[in-house]
Scaffold this motif. Structure first.
Motif: not given
Length: 257
Positions: A51, A177-178, A181, A185
């Motif tokens: 992530a 999704l990771r 993310c 970020r």
């Protein structure tokens, strides 16, 4: 021309480069090319995607060292892969001879509504892209092709290949999704990496705003070339142009040495 490491983007794998590595090798003689999958994609689809971009970088470094493919490398990277390349060049500058960055977008250089165009939110959610519903593989890949290529879904052979890749080595919901993310970020370093950089952009990118590359080039004082008709998947839409841009950039660097 040295060693080249190719890095793809979000939920894509090395097979998505298509015929481009062969074209690149023919245009940039003596380039020794390695194609890497990010963990969670391609042959690594059973691995857990980190992530954080920094963990992706470290994973890629270990892959190359385990293959006895030793630095320095030129990093050729698209989208999320370009974030990995920037992190790599920032934290391990001794590894990297140069970077070619395609259609990337970085926080805080660009606002979120440029990094992913808001008009695409409903379509992405409607198709279940963020949910990665496996039974909608065909619809999912058709949407991705429409969003990433200015040539649209008229490329039936490419679409069938992409559907086959996802069915063969599916990206899981968790990994998708990771990766999202990690991309969301990651923050660009304040200063550009120390080695030579080239930014390439598709002027018809429907996924991210081309101003992301323009602003990054301005802040880092890096050369930028834009292919007006190309979309996000720049090597699919304008592969020969991309290879020629890299060839000419390398020639200019050589003449200045």
């Amino acid at each position: 021309m040295g060693k080249w490491v190719f890095l793809r983007g979000l939920m894509r794998e090395k097979r998505h480069w298509g015929q481009f590595p062969d074209l690149f090798g023919a245009t940039v003689p003596e380039a020794e090319i390695v194609l890497l999958d990010l963990p969670g994609n391609g042959r690594l689809h059973m691995e857990r995607s980190p992530a954080r971009v920094e963990e992706m970088t470290d994973y890629c470094r270990r892959q190359l060292l385990s293959q006895d493919f030793l630095p320095p490398y030129n990093l050729f990277a698209l989208s999320l892969g370009a974030m990995v390349a920037i992190d790599w060049a920032t934290r391990y500058p001794e590894d990297v001879a140069g970077c070619v960055l395609l259609n990337t977008s970085l926080r805080p250089v660009s606002p979120f509504y440029h990094r992913l165009r808001p008009r695409n939110y409903p379509a992405l959610l409607a198709v279940g892209l963020l949910g990665m519903v496996s039974r909608n593989t065909g619809r999912q890949e058709r949407l991705l092709l429409r969003l990433t290529s200015s040539q649209g879904t008229g490329q039936s052979a490419v679409l069938e290949q992409w559907i086959g890749y996802q069915r063969d080595q599916p990206v899981t919901l968790g990994n998708a999704l990771r990766q999202l993310c990690a991309a969301a970020r990651y923050s660009a370093p304040r200063h550009a990496p120390s080695m030579p950089l080239l930014l390439l952009s598709g002027g018809s990118d429907q996924l991210i705003d081309p101003r992301c590359s323009q602003e990054l080039a301005r802040q880092w004082q890096a050369p930028l070339a834009t292919q007006a008709a190309a979309g996000h998947d720049l090597t699919l839409d304008a592969g020969r142009w991309v290879a020629e841009q890299v060839r000419d950039w390398l020639a200019k660097l050589h003449s200045m040495a």
